[in-house]
Design a protein around this motif. Sequence first.
Motif, mmCIF file in Angstrom:
data_model
loop_
_atom_site.group_PDB
_atom_site.id
_atom_site.type_symbol
_atom_site.label_atom_id
_atom_site.label_comp_id
_atom_site.label_asym_id
_atom_site.label_seq_id
_atom_site.Cartn_x
_atom_site.Cartn_y
_atom_site.Cartn_z
ATOM 1 N N SER A 167 37.511 10.068 64.792
ATOM 2 C CA SER A 167 37.621 9.712 63.386
ATOM 3 C C SER A 167 37.292 10.927 62.541
ATOM 4 C CB SER A 167 36.654 8.561 63.060
ATOM 5 O OG SER A 167 35.326 8.999 63.228
ATOM 6 N N VAL A 168 37.479 10.797 61.218
ATOM 7 C CA VAL A 168 37.193 11.920 60.332
ATOM 8 C C VAL A 168 35.725 12.313 60.421
ATOM 9 C CG1 VAL A 168 37.126 12.650 57.919
ATOM 10 C CG2 VAL A 168 39.048 11.307 58.746
ATOM 11 N N ALA B 131 48.728 2.863 68.990
ATOM 12 C CA ALA B 131 47.394 2.267 68.906
ATOM 13 C C ALA B 131 47.493 0.863 68.312
ATOM 14 C CB ALA B 131 46.498 3.142 68.049
ATOM 15 N N GLU B 132 46.653 -0.045 68.814
ATOM 16 C CA GLU B 132 46.694 -1.430 68.356
ATOM 17 C C GLU B 132 45.902 -1.641 67.075
ATOM 18 O OE1 GLU B 132 45.464 -4.042 71.426
ATOM 19 O OE2 GLU B 132 47.104 -3.524 72.791
ATOM 20 N N GLU B 133 44.836 -0.836 66.873
ATOM 21 C CA GLU B 133 44.013 -1.056 65.685
ATOM 22 C C GLU B 133 44.759 -0.642 64.426
ATOM 23 O OE1 GLU B 133 42.443 2.907 67.445
ATOM 24 O OE2 GLU B 133 43.281 1.020 68.166
ATOM 25 N N VAL B 134 44.504 -1.368 63.343
ATOM 26 C CA VAL B 134 45.132 -1.093 62.055
ATOM 27 C C VAL B 134 44.042 -1.021 60.985
ATOM 28 C CG1 VAL B 134 46.749 -1.895 60.303
ATOM 29 C CG2 VAL B 134 47.246 -2.293 62.729
ATOM 30 N N PRO B 135 43.923 0.107 60.258
ATOM 31 C CA PRO B 135 44.679 1.345 60.476
ATOM 32 C C PRO B 135 44.155 2.088 61.696
ATOM 33 C CG PRO B 135 43.055 1.695 58.765
ATOM 34 C CD PRO B 135 42.975 0.246 59.132
ATOM 35 N N PRO C 59 46.373 9.507 62.388
ATOM 36 C CA PRO C 59 47.789 9.229 62.140
ATOM 37 C C PRO C 59 48.547 9.087 63.464
ATOM 38 C CG PRO C 59 47.018 10.991 60.719
ATOM 39 C CD PRO C 59 45.910 10.725 61.692
ATOM 40 N N GLU C 60 49.517 8.203 63.475
ATOM 41 C CA GLU C 60 50.289 7.941 64.688
ATOM 42 C C GLU C 60 51.559 8.794 64.735
ATOM 43 O OE1 GLU C 60 50.006 5.481 67.500
ATOM 44 O OE2 GLU C 60 48.014 6.115 66.879
#
Length: 239
Positions: free
Chosen positions: A3-4, A63-67, A71-72
Amino acid sequence: MASVSSGPRTVEEIFKDYNARRAGIIRALTYDVDEFYGLCDPEKENLCLYGHSNETWEVNLPAEEVPPELPEPALGINFARDGMNRRDWLSLIAVHSDCWLLSVAFYLGARLNRNERKRLFSMINELPTVFEVVTERKPVKDKPNADSGSKSRGSTKRSSDGQAKSTPRLADESYEEDEDEHGETNCGSCGGNYNADEFWIGCDICERWYHGKCVKITPAKAESIKQYKCPSCMKRGRQ
């Protein structure tokens, strides 16, 4: 995925991450291309090509998680495999991969300041794109134009005799088989690329160029300078 908050924080760390992901994708589209081609079965669901920060690659579902945490990449790269020329298909994936790599780098660099973002892009821009590697094209070099009649707007420096000299205009050259001997002109202070719309000044000692704003020199002030010394040369002169 990082993550960021937990991912790379500095320009150097983000560039290292970018370079590693890029290396993985290039490997998939060149050295491992037959394996990659076989994994992209059009009968399967939407597939993506991931480059990882350990220089490996992976073809997998998004990836299944949203968001998602990052980036995808482009979705469904497998569907067009059999409907396109193989080289064209790989080139298309390469272009989408370049976009994805940039989006990840600037996502991780969300907390960078303006100059850090410019430096990050400048470092990235020194590398050939995935598209250029896959299509075996040489990157375009910004080359100083030899025509002495072409002068850049707002880009002057003073020579030792007090005469104004202009930096050559940078022109886009076509893709070449041989590497050009001229590199890009970058600001010696912030590393930013040359832009004819900005005022630049050149050091008469080391011959490096600088944004006027980076060295606190205005066009008016430059007119009264007979021999300009950049901060680095002035510092060396005092040692």
